[in-house]
Design a protein around this motif. Structure first.
Motif, PDB file in Angstrom:
ATOM      1  N   GLY A  44      15.614  79.575  29.013  1.00 38.54           N
ATOM      2  CA  GLY A  44      14.652  80.282  27.909  1.00 38.54           C
ATOM      3  C   GLY A  44      15.009  79.172  26.303  1.00 38.54           C
ATOM      4  O   GLY A  44      13.899  79.513  25.656  1.00 38.54           O
ATOM      5  N   ILE A  45      15.536  78.694  26.229  1.00 37.84           N
ATOM      6  CA  ILE A  45      15.312  77.420  25.527  1.00 37.84           C
ATOM      7  C   ILE A  45      14.598  76.654  25.343  1.00 37.84           C
ATOM      8  O   ILE A  45      13.652  76.609  24.532  1.00 37.84           O
ATOM      9  CB  ILE A  45      16.382  76.955  25.384  1.00 37.84           C
ATOM     10  N   LEU A  46      14.433  76.250  26.789  1.00 38.01           N
ATOM     11  CA  LEU A  46      13.079  75.171  26.643  1.00 38.01           C
ATOM     12  C   LEU A  46      11.585  76.342  26.695  1.00 38.01           C
ATOM     13  O   LEU A  46      10.872  75.447  26.152  1.00 38.01           O
ATOM     14  CB  LEU A  46      13.147  74.642  28.775  1.00 38.01           C
ATOM     15  N   LEU A 148      10.150  69.702  34.796  1.00 38.52           N
ATOM     16  CA  LEU A 148       9.820  71.000  35.622  1.00 38.52           C
ATOM     17  C   LEU A 148       9.542  71.976  35.158  1.00 38.52           C
ATOM     18  O   LEU A 148       7.967  72.518  35.623  1.00 38.52           O
ATOM     19  CB  LEU A 148      11.005  71.279  36.770  1.00 38.52           C
ATOM     20  N   LEU A 149       9.963  72.204  34.071  1.00 40.08           N
ATOM     21  CA  LEU A 149       9.504  73.414  33.530  1.00 40.08           C
ATOM     22  C   LEU A 149       7.976  73.144  32.308  1.00 40.08           C
ATOM     23  O   LEU A 149       7.284  74.426  31.904  1.00 40.08           O
ATOM     24  CB  LEU A 149       9.997  73.828  32.194  1.00 40.08           C
ATOM     25  N   TRP A 150       8.108  71.851  32.204  1.00 40.09           N
ATOM     26  CA  TRP A 150       7.099  71.363  30.642  1.00 40.09           C
ATOM     27  C   TRP A 150       5.685  71.666  31.913  1.00 40.09           C
ATOM     28  O   TRP A 150       4.682  72.121  31.790  1.00 40.09           O
ATOM     29  CB  TRP A 150       7.451  69.769  30.351  1.00 40.09           C
ATOM     30  N   PRO A 153       2.729  75.837  34.428  1.00 38.69           N
ATOM     31  CA  PRO A 153       2.075  76.568  34.420  1.00 38.69           C
ATOM     32  C   PRO A 153       3.168  78.070  34.166  1.00 38.69           C
ATOM     33  O   PRO A 153       3.884  78.064  34.977  1.00 38.69           O
ATOM     34  CB  PRO A 153       1.017  76.860  34.623  1.00 38.69           C
ATOM     35  N   ARG A 154       3.166  78.731  32.882  1.00 37.70           N
ATOM     36  CA  ARG A 154       3.962  80.053  33.056  1.00 37.70           C
ATOM     37  C   ARG A 154       3.685  80.842  34.389  1.00 37.70           C
ATOM     38  O   ARG A 154       4.496  81.775  35.091  1.00 37.70           O
ATOM     39  CB  ARG A 154       3.309  80.740  31.618  1.00 37.70           C
ATOM     40  N   ARG A 155       2.411  80.918  34.566  1.00 40.67           N
ATOM     41  CA  ARG A 155       2.094  81.876  35.937  1.00 40.67           C
ATOM     42  C   ARG A 155       2.573  81.835  36.845  1.00 40.67           C
ATOM     43  O   ARG A 155       2.882  82.066  38.072  1.00 40.67           O
ATOM     44  CB  ARG A 155       0.894  81.997  36.173  1.00 40.67           C
ATOM     45  N   HIS A 156       2.767  80.857  37.094  1.00 41.07           N
ATOM     46  CA  HIS A 156       3.563  80.075  38.535  1.00 41.07           C
ATOM     47  C   HIS A 156       5.201  79.796  37.949  1.00 41.07           C
ATOM     48  O   HIS A 156       6.189  78.982  39.228  1.00 41.07           O
ATOM     49  CB  HIS A 156       3.426  78.639  38.731  1.00 41.07           C
ATOM     50  N   LEU A 157       5.811  79.467  37.185  1.00 38.84           N
ATOM     51  CA  LEU A 157       7.324  80.235  36.671  1.00 38.84           C
ATOM     52  C   LEU A 157       8.191  80.514  38.343  1.00 38.84           C
ATOM     53  O   LEU A 157       9.095  80.390  38.503  1.00 38.84           O
ATOM     54  CB  LEU A 157       7.507  80.756  35.261  1.00 38.84           C
ATOM     55  N   LYS A 158       7.427  81.743  38.397  1.00 41.59           N
ATOM     56  CA  LYS A 158       8.444  82.234  38.799  1.00 41.59           C
ATOM     57  C   LYS A 158       8.404  82.033  40.701  1.00 41.59           C
ATOM     58  O   LYS A 158       9.467  81.735  41.414  1.00 41.59           O
ATOM     59  CB  LYS A 158       7.839  84.324  39.650  1.00 41.59           C
TER      60      LYS A 158
END
Length: 223
Positions: A44-46, A148-150, A153-158
């Motif tokens: 959440g923080i990242l 990894l989070l950077w 893309p948000r759409r691939h986070l799951k």
């Protein structure tokens, strides 16, 4: 902050505490709960930092700067304190063999590699530093997860989180096979002892926490 999170931390602490007093045989689950909480909070923080900061360099500098100030002072104070204490007790011939053993364990703890040392065949339990394996796992997670989070893309986070959840059991099965067939002599020949402290074995715990931070389970509806 989500209500009840401090309560979960307290439960995790009590489980670990009871495990070390030998009153329970499932206290090790408290460590896994801590890993889930780390994945939940850090993700959440990242992701908030990623949205608000302009560059990778700023993002990493801010995150690692905060983590260093939060973790390193107490961590290295503990190591320094016991370096002095064990040296003094060894010089005074108070359990000299046990006190001198500190220095065989010290480099692994100092460089946050205690988890790999713990999994090796040369490892011997040492109560002053045994718990440092989980701190090493946490720190290695902090090194890799921000990148990894950077770059995801948000759409691939799951997909990333689910991949971590499903990859860890496969890793544990594969490593167990390799150890039992004698292909990894640099790990403890007893597979559970080698698997438990390794960071790859706990990817599913961190990933589960990350998943829950972004994709909450639906609340049950009262009919």
């Amino acid at each position: 902050m989500i209500p009840g999170l401090d309560g979960l931390r307290a439960i995790a602490f009590l489980l670990v505490f009871l495990h070390h007093t030998d009153y329970t045989y499932f206290g090790w689950t408290g460590v896994l709960l801590f890993f889930v909480l780390s994945g939940f909070l850090i993700t959440g923080i990242l992701l908030k930092m990623k949205e608000s900061l302009p560059s990778l360099g700023t993002y990493l500098a801010k995150f690692y700067g905060r983590r260093s100030l939060r973790i390193f002072p107490l961590y290295y104070f503990y190591l320094a304190l016991f370096a002095v204490l064990t040296s003094a007790l060894a010089a005074a011939q108070v359990y000299p063999g046990y006190m001198q053993k500190f220095w065989a364990h010290f480099p692994h703890a100092f460089f946050y590699l205690y988890d790999f040392f713990y999994a090796s065949p040369s490892f011997e339990h040492y109560k002053l530093l045994d718990h440092f394996w989980s701190l090493s796992v946490e720190e290695q997670f902090y090194l890799v997860w921000p990148l990894l989070l950077w770059f995801t893309p948000r759409r691939h986070l799951k997909t990333l989180f689910l991949a971590g959840i499903f990859a860890a059991p496969l890793f544990r099965l594969g490593l167990t096979y390799l150890i039992q067939t004698g292909n990894l002599p640099f790990f403890n020949a007893y597979a559970p002892a080698a698997l438990y402290p390794l960071p790859f074995s706990h990817i599913d715990a961190f990933a589960m926490g990350a998943y829950l931070s972004q994709y909450r389970p639906p609340r049950p509806r009262l009919q």
